[in-house]
Every structure is written in C-alpha cells, then in structure tokens.
Scaffold this motif. Structure first.
Motif, PDB file in Angstrom:
ATOM      1  N   GLN A 235      46.218  50.915  36.928  1.00 50.75           N
ATOM      2  CA  GLN A 235      45.350  49.810  36.512  1.00 50.75           C
ATOM      3  C   GLN A 235      45.061  49.870  35.014  1.00 50.75           C
ATOM      4  OE1 GLN A 235      41.897  49.301  39.039  1.00 50.75           O
ATOM      5  NE2 GLN A 235      42.997  50.072  40.825  1.00 50.75           N
ATOM      6  N   VAL A 236      44.929  51.091  34.482  1.00 49.45           N
ATOM      7  CA  VAL A 236      44.700  51.238  33.048  1.00 49.45           C
ATOM      8  C   VAL A 236      45.864  50.645  32.264  1.00 49.45           C
ATOM      9  CG1 VAL A 236      44.514  52.903  31.153  1.00 49.45           C
ATOM     10  CG2 VAL A 236      43.224  53.261  33.254  1.00 49.45           C
ATOM     11  N   GLU A 237      47.084  50.911  32.717  1.00 47.99           N
ATOM     12  CA  GLU A 237      48.255  50.399  32.008  1.00 47.99           C
ATOM     13  C   GLU A 237      48.293  48.872  32.038  1.00 47.99           C
ATOM     14  OE1 GLU A 237      51.467  52.404  33.882  1.00 47.99           O
ATOM     15  OE2 GLU A 237      51.207  54.258  32.729  1.00 47.99           O
ATOM     16  N   LEU A 238      47.851  48.268  33.154  1.00 46.48           N
ATOM     17  CA  LEU A 238      47.783  46.809  33.197  1.00 46.48           C
ATOM     18  C   LEU A 238      46.740  46.286  32.221  1.00 46.48           C
ATOM     19  CD1 LEU A 238      48.116  45.744  36.955  1.00 46.48           C
ATOM     20  CD2 LEU A 238      49.851  45.798  35.172  1.00 46.48           C
ATOM     21  N   LEU A 239      45.577  46.937  32.169  1.00 45.80           N
ATOM     22  CA  LEU A 239      44.540  46.506  31.241  1.00 45.80           C
ATOM     23  C   LEU A 239      45.015  46.640  29.789  1.00 45.80           C
ATOM     24  CD1 LEU A 239      41.294  48.014  32.840  1.00 45.80           C
ATOM     25  CD2 LEU A 239      42.166  45.678  33.000  1.00 45.80           C
ATOM     26  N   GLN A 240      45.730  47.726  29.490  1.00 45.68           N
ATOM     27  CA  GLN A 240      46.233  47.916  28.133  1.00 45.68           C
ATOM     28  C   GLN A 240      47.226  46.812  27.762  1.00 45.68           C
ATOM     29  OE1 GLN A 240      47.725  51.915  28.627  1.00 45.68           O
ATOM     30  NE2 GLN A 240      46.011  52.799  27.510  1.00 45.68           N
TER      31      GLN A 240
ATOM     32  N   LYS B  99      42.996  44.246  42.846  1.00 44.75           N
ATOM     33  CA  LYS B  99      41.933  45.239  42.717  1.00 44.75           C
ATOM     34  C   LYS B  99      41.138  45.037  41.429  1.00 44.75           C
ATOM     35  CE  LYS B  99      44.410  48.719  45.431  1.00 44.75           C
ATOM     36  NZ  LYS B  99      45.048  50.047  45.431  1.00 44.75           N
ATOM     37  N   LEU B 100      41.833  44.685  40.361  1.00 47.99           N
ATOM     38  CA  LEU B 100      41.138  44.435  39.098  1.00 47.99           C
ATOM     39  C   LEU B 100      40.286  43.170  39.174  1.00 47.99           C
ATOM     40  CD1 LEU B 100      43.998  45.316  36.559  1.00 47.99           C
ATOM     41  CD2 LEU B 100      41.962  46.675  37.091  1.00 47.99           C
ATOM     42  N   LEU B 101      40.754  42.170  39.932  1.00 49.57           N
ATOM     43  CA  LEU B 101      39.945  40.964  40.145  1.00 49.57           C
ATOM     44  C   LEU B 101      38.677  41.296  40.915  1.00 49.57           C
ATOM     45  CD1 LEU B 101      42.764  38.410  41.065  1.00 49.57           C
ATOM     46  CD2 LEU B 101      41.197  38.202  39.117  1.00 49.57           C
ATOM     47  N   ASP B 102      38.824  42.121  41.955  1.00 54.98           N
ATOM     48  CA  ASP B 102      37.651  42.518  42.755  1.00 54.98           C
ATOM     49  C   ASP B 102      36.641  43.293  41.919  1.00 54.98           C
ATOM     50  OD1 ASP B 102      38.822  41.305  44.935  1.00 54.98           O
ATOM     51  OD2 ASP B 102      39.640  43.180  45.755  1.00 54.98           O
ATOM     52  N   ALA B 103      37.159  44.112  40.974  1.00 59.01           N
ATOM     53  CA  ALA B 103      36.259  44.906  40.126  1.00 59.01           C
ATOM     54  C   ALA B 103      35.654  44.083  39.003  1.00 59.01           C
ATOM     55  CB  ALA B 103      37.027  46.090  39.540  1.00 59.01           C
ATOM     56  N   GLY B 104      36.151  42.874  38.788  1.00 62.69           N
ATOM     57  CA  GLY B 104      35.626  42.033  37.727  1.00 62.69           C
ATOM     58  C   GLY B 104      36.191  42.332  36.354  1.00 62.69           C
ATOM     59  N   PHE B 105      37.293  43.096  36.301  1.00 62.51           N
ATOM     60  CA  PHE B 105      37.875  43.456  35.017  1.00 62.51           C
ATOM     61  C   PHE B 105      38.856  42.402  34.496  1.00 62.51           C
ATOM     62  CE2 PHE B 105      37.245  48.081  36.477  1.00 62.51           C
ATOM     63  CZ  PHE B 105      35.928  48.061  36.037  1.00 62.51           C
ATOM     64  N   VAL B 106      39.372  41.551  35.368  1.00 64.99           N
ATOM     65  CA  VAL B 106      40.269  40.467  34.956  1.00 64.99           C
ATOM     66  C   VAL B 106      39.876  39.209  35.720  1.00 64.99           C
ATOM     67  CG1 VAL B 106      42.200  42.057  34.492  1.00 64.99           C
ATOM     68  CG2 VAL B 106      42.004  40.960  36.736  1.00 64.99           C
ATOM     69  N   ASP B 107      40.368  38.084  35.230  1.00 61.96           N
ATOM     70  CA  ASP B 107      40.202  36.838  35.966  1.00 61.96           C
ATOM     71  C   ASP B 107      41.449  35.986  35.779  1.00 61.96           C
ATOM     72  OD1 ASP B 107      40.029  35.876  33.407  1.00 61.96           O
ATOM     73  OD2 ASP B 107      37.937  35.266  33.527  1.00 61.96           O
ATOM     74  N   ARG B 108      41.512  34.910  36.540  1.00 54.97           N
ATOM     75  CA  ARG B 108      42.660  34.009  36.453  1.00 54.97           C
ATOM     76  C   ARG B 108      42.306  32.830  35.550  1.00 54.97           C
ATOM     77  NH1 ARG B 108      46.466  35.240  40.380  1.00 54.97           N
ATOM     78  NH2 ARG B 108      45.700  36.556  42.109  1.00 54.97           N
ATOM     79  N   GLN B 109      43.226  32.499  34.673  1.00 55.88           N
ATOM     80  CA  GLN B 109      43.045  31.367  33.780  1.00 55.88           C
ATOM     81  C   GLN B 109      44.214  30.405  33.955  1.00 55.88           C
ATOM     82  OE1 GLN B 109      42.826  32.932  29.813  1.00 55.88           O
ATOM     83  NE2 GLN B 109      40.788  33.822  30.083  1.00 55.88           N
ATOM     84  N   ALA B 110      43.923  29.121  33.799  1.00 55.82           N
ATOM     85  CA  ALA B 110      44.990  28.134  33.886  1.00 55.82           C
ATOM     86  C   ALA B 110      45.977  28.333  32.741  1.00 55.82           C
ATOM     87  CB  ALA B 110      44.409  26.725  33.833  1.00 55.82           C
ATOM     88  N   ASP B 111      47.252  28.237  33.065  1.00 54.23           N
ATOM     89  CA  ASP B 111      48.298  28.375  32.060  1.00 54.23           C
ATOM     90  C   ASP B 111      48.456  27.037  31.337  1.00 54.23           C
ATOM     91  OD1 ASP B 111      50.559  28.747  30.552  1.00 54.23           O
ATOM     92  OD2 ASP B 111      51.632  29.843  32.103  1.00 54.23           O
ATOM     93  N   PRO B 112      48.190  26.994  30.030  1.00 56.03           N
ATOM     94  CA  PRO B 112      48.308  25.705  29.314  1.00 56.03           C
ATOM     95  C   PRO B 112      49.710  25.110  29.397  1.00 56.03           C
ATOM     96  CG  PRO B 112      47.192  27.350  27.959  1.00 56.03           C
ATOM     97  CD  PRO B 112      47.743  28.067  29.142  1.00 56.03           C
TER      98      PRO B 112
ATOM     99  N   ILE C 194      46.719  36.011  33.922  1.00 55.67           N
ATOM    100  CA  ILE C 194      45.705  37.033  34.144  1.00 55.67           C
ATOM    101  C   ILE C 194      45.171  37.470  32.787  1.00 55.67           C
ATOM    102  CG2 ILE C 194      45.197  39.234  35.244  1.00 55.67           C
ATOM    103  CD1 ILE C 194      46.154  37.019  37.124  1.00 55.67           C
ATOM    104  N   ALA C 195      43.853  37.451  32.639  1.00 59.46           N
ATOM    105  CA  ALA C 195      43.233  37.794  31.359  1.00 59.46           C
ATOM    106  C   ALA C 195      42.104  38.797  31.574  1.00 59.46           C
ATOM    107  CB  ALA C 195      42.693  36.540  30.676  1.00 59.46           C
ATOM    108  N   LEU C 196      41.856  39.620  30.570  1.00 60.50           N
ATOM    109  CA  LEU C 196      40.750  40.575  30.631  1.00 60.50           C
ATOM    110  C   LEU C 196      39.417  39.848  30.519  1.00 60.50           C
ATOM    111  CD1 LEU C 196      41.640  43.705  28.468  1.00 60.50           C
ATOM    112  CD2 LEU C 196      41.870  43.391  30.917  1.00 60.50           C
ATOM    113  N   THR C 197      38.440  40.305  31.280  1.00 64.68           N
ATOM    114  CA  THR C 197      37.072  39.834  31.123  1.00 64.68           C
ATOM    115  C   THR C 197      36.354  40.742  30.132  1.00 64.68           C
ATOM    116  OG1 THR C 197      36.296  41.244  32.923  1.00 64.68           O
ATOM    117  CG2 THR C 197      37.062  39.014  33.505  1.00 64.68           C
ATOM    118  N   ALA C 198      35.126  40.403  29.809  1.00 61.41           N
ATOM    119  CA  ALA C 198      34.337  41.265  28.919  1.00 61.41           C
ATOM    120  C   ALA C 198      34.163  42.648  29.534  1.00 61.41           C
ATOM    121  CB  ALA C 198      32.979  40.620  28.646  1.00 61.41           C
ATOM    122  N   ALA C 199      33.960  42.675  30.872  1.00 61.35           N
ATOM    123  CA  ALA C 199      33.819  43.969  31.555  1.00 61.35           C
ATOM    124  C   ALA C 199      35.119  44.761  31.478  1.00 61.35           C
ATOM    125  CB  ALA C 199      33.416  43.747  33.013  1.00 61.35           C
TER     126      ALA C 199
END
Length: 202
Positions: A94-99, A128-141, A149-154
């Motif tokens: 998960q760390v590697e995905l966040l990086q 798992k990262l969505l459940d933890a609140g570390f990422v969220d889904r954003q519409a692709d322009p 998939i984008a990082l949240t502030a958390a």
C-alpha cells in the motif's frame, strides 16, 4: 679397364626424410612428425575462454553480495521502524501505491502497469486504501466513464509520517558508523540511483 664410379654429391641432412616419420619431412616445431602453428592459437582461445569465465563468475559474485546487502537492509529497516510506526496499518504494497499516487492521480490500469502487478491485485489494494480514507475516486477529465485514484489529505499525511519514520531510523543508523563508513555509504548513492534506473524501478 672400366671407369671409376663418380662420387655422389653431398646431401643436406635436413633434406633427408626420416623413414619413421609418416609426414616425410622434418617438423618445424622441433617435434617428430607434427605440423606446427595450431597449438599457439588453441592456447590463446583457451586463455580467452578462461578469462571470460572468470569475469562472469566475478560479476555474479558481486551481484550476489549486493543483493544480500540490499535484502538485509530492507528487512532491518522494516523491522526497526515498527517501534515508531505500526507497520500493520500500512503494508509495503500500500505504501508503494501511495508513493506512486503522490505524483499524480492514476487509473487502476495505469497503477498496475507502474507497479508491474496484476490489475485485480491493484484493485484489491486500492479498495483497502479507499476504506482507510487514504485515497478516493475522481472523475477522469479525459474519459467520464472511468475514474482516477487520487491521494486524500489523510493519505498525504500517512505517507509523510511513514517517510519521516524511515528517515529517523536511517539517520540514527548512519550516526553509528565511522566517518569513513559514512562517507563510503554517501559516495555510493549516485551509483545506486543509476542502478535503480537501470532496473527500471524509477
């Protein structure tokens, strides 16, 4: 009265063939019955093959030593950091995905390609990262039918905490080295950076 026989002309011993020699002539290399010129070439080929084998063995030995050191370094860092950072809350995958996502939002397929993982494996990690609140889904322009998939502030905070914990551990370990060892480690960093690029990891 008959005429006296004429004397035979003197013969050169080098022109006389040895009856025991099947080649019918002297050996230029000095040995009986052998042709010269091939042995030196064979010796040179054998020397080149031996040299290549030794170079390959040395390269393999160096790669094994480096692999062993890198493996032990990663294992030691992961083990030591647990005292400051709960490892179970953020596994390395998960760390590697966040990086990777820290640079820019990506689609699941793009994440899988970057991490060299199967898309379904990445989908599970992202869940798992969505459940933890570390990422969220954003519409692709570029394509409203897909999401990035984008990082949240958390997620940014969690990654920063993880990074600082590693930096503290490495700084503490570097402080235990002698000045010569410290300098040797730092001098090796550019080469290790090029090695990572050669492996296609960055």
């Amino acid at each position: 009265m008959s005429a006296a026989p004429r004397p035979l002309p003197p013969t050169d011993p080098a022109d006389q063939a040895d009856p025991a020699d099947p080649t019918g002539g002297p050996d230029p290399t000095g040995g009986p019955g052998r042709t010269g010129g091939s042995a030196p070439a064979q010796d040179q080929d054998a020397a080149r093959q031996l040299g290549s084998a030794l170079e390959e063995a040395l390269a393999i030995e160096r790669a094994q030593r480096l692999t062993d050191v890198v493996t032990r370094l990663r294992r030691a860092l992961r083990s030591s950091i647990r005292t400051d950072y709960p490892w179970e809350s953020l596994p390395m995958a998960q760390v590697e995905l966040l990086q990777t996502l820290a640079a820019a939002p990506l689609r699941v397929g793009e994440l899988a390609a970057r991490q060299k993982l199967a898309p379904n494996t990445v989908s599970g990690l992202v869940g798992k990262l969505l459940d933890a609140g570390f990422v969220d889904r954003q519409a692709d322009p570029g394509d409203r039918r897909t999401a990035r998939i984008a990082l949240t502030a958390a997620g940014h905070q969690q990654l920063a905490d993880w990074q600082r914990a590693h930096e503290r551990r490495i700084a503490g370990a570097l402080a235990t080295l002698s000045p010569e060892e410290h300098d040797a480690v730092m001098a090796a960093l550019p080469g290790l950076d090029h090695l990572a690029k050669a492996l296609g990891l960055v």
